[in-house]
Design a protein around this motif. Structure first.
Motif, short mmCIF file in Angstrom:
data_model
loop_
_atom_site.label_atom_id
_atom_site.label_comp_id
_atom_site.label_asym_id
_atom_site.label_seq_id
_atom_site.Cartn_x
_atom_site.Cartn_y
_atom_site.Cartn_z
N GLY A 25 0.82 -1.20 0.00
CA GLY A 25 0.00 0.00 0.00
C GLY A 25 0.85 1.25 0.00
N VAL A 26 1.92 1.26 0.78
CA VAL A 26 2.84 2.40 0.80
C VAL A 26 3.52 2.53 -0.56
N LYS A 27 3.94 1.41 -1.12
CA LYS A 27 4.58 1.45 -2.44
C LYS A 27 3.64 2.04 -3.47
N LEU A 28 2.37 1.64 -3.44
CA LEU A 28 1.39 2.18 -4.37
C LEU A 28 1.23 3.69 -4.18
N CYS A 29 1.12 4.14 -2.95
CA CYS A 29 1.00 5.58 -2.68
C CYS A 29 2.22 6.33 -3.20
N PHE A 30 3.40 5.78 -2.97
CA PHE A 30 4.64 6.43 -3.42
C PHE A 30 4.65 6.53 -4.94
N GLN A 31 4.35 5.43 -5.62
CA GLN A 31 4.35 5.44 -7.08
C GLN A 31 3.29 6.39 -7.63
N ALA A 32 2.11 6.39 -7.01
CA ALA A 32 1.01 7.24 -7.48
C ALA A 32 1.33 8.72 -7.31
N PRO A 67 -4.19 1.72 -14.07
CA PRO A 67 -4.10 3.06 -13.49
C PRO A 67 -3.95 2.99 -11.97
N ILE A 68 -3.05 3.82 -11.44
CA ILE A 68 -2.85 3.88 -9.98
C ILE A 68 -3.13 5.28 -9.44
N SER A 69 -3.31 6.24 -10.33
CA SER A 69 -3.69 7.60 -9.95
C SER A 69 -4.17 8.30 -11.21
N THR A 70 -4.59 9.53 -11.07
CA THR A 70 -5.00 10.27 -12.27
C THR A 70 -3.81 10.55 -13.18
N GLU A 71 -2.61 10.47 -12.62
CA GLU A 71 -1.41 10.81 -13.38
C GLU A 71 -0.58 9.61 -13.84
N TYR A 72 -0.60 8.50 -13.10
CA TYR A 72 0.29 7.37 -13.39
C TYR A 72 -0.43 6.03 -13.50
N SER A 73 0.21 5.13 -14.29
CA SER A 73 -0.24 3.74 -14.42
C SER A 73 0.95 2.82 -14.26
#
Length: 181
Positions: A25-32, A67-73
């Motif tokens: 979850g932290v990794k996902l937040c960091f990447q996003a 997609p992991i955020s509005t900006e990144y996948s």
């Protein structure tokens, strides 16, 4: 708005990857929030790493982009390989994505951590709010930094991807028409 949107990406990742732990979850937040800027310090090494990982990755008919955020996948290497897309295309997309730094990444990252906290409390993630808080407290004590996927996630999910800006998802259908699939 960003809260509801990131929560939906988070839930989707939890459904796609049920072995997600608090660390993931932290990794996902960091990447996003940060994208992949921390991975591109040596272009030739980054290219060699991508080619080596593609070589080891079995092709699979899965989504090319998650997609992991509005900006990144996350761009799945197994799908890239399945569609026999040129590795250089992916490297160029990855390189351009990583080259663009966000000035507001850390506050966004902290906001994303809070969204995960709320989702964990609602019990909609594969880890408990207790596990989440314990991991995040320990993580933040060491400062904001990238982390690896957890061992359970690596074993079960076999992640192989590159973080790319979502704007490049629009390019893929055009590129695919240039080669015969």
């Amino acid at each position: 708005m960003r809260e509801a949107t990131f929560a939906s990406y988070l839930r989707n990742q939890a459904l796609l990857h049920p072995s997600m732990t608090a660390q993931d979850g932290v990794k996902l937040c960091f990447q996003a929030a940060f994208g992949a800027e921390h991975l591109l310090t040596d272009l030739e090494q980054a290219r060699a790493n991508l080619l080596a990982e593609l070589e080891q990755t079995m092709p699979r008919r899965i989504k090319v982009f998650e997609p992991i955020s509005t900006e990144y996948s996350r761009c799945n290497l197994a799908a890239w390989k399945y569609w026999q897309l040129p590795p250089e295309w992916l490297f160029q997309i990855f390189q351009r994505s990583a080259a663009e730094k966000r000035e507001d990444a850390e506050p966004i990252f902290m906001e994303y951590l809070q969204i995960v906290t709320a989702c964990a409390e609602q019990r909609i993630l594969p880890f408990s709010s207790v596990e989440w808080r314990r991991y995040v407290d320990s993580y933040l004590a060491g400062g904001v930094r990238p982390v690896h996927h957890s061992e359970p996630y690596r074993r079960r999910e076999q992640p192989a991807y590159r973080i790319v800006k979502r704007e490049y998802e629009q390019v893929l259908p055009v590129l695919k028409t240039q080669i015969k699939l």
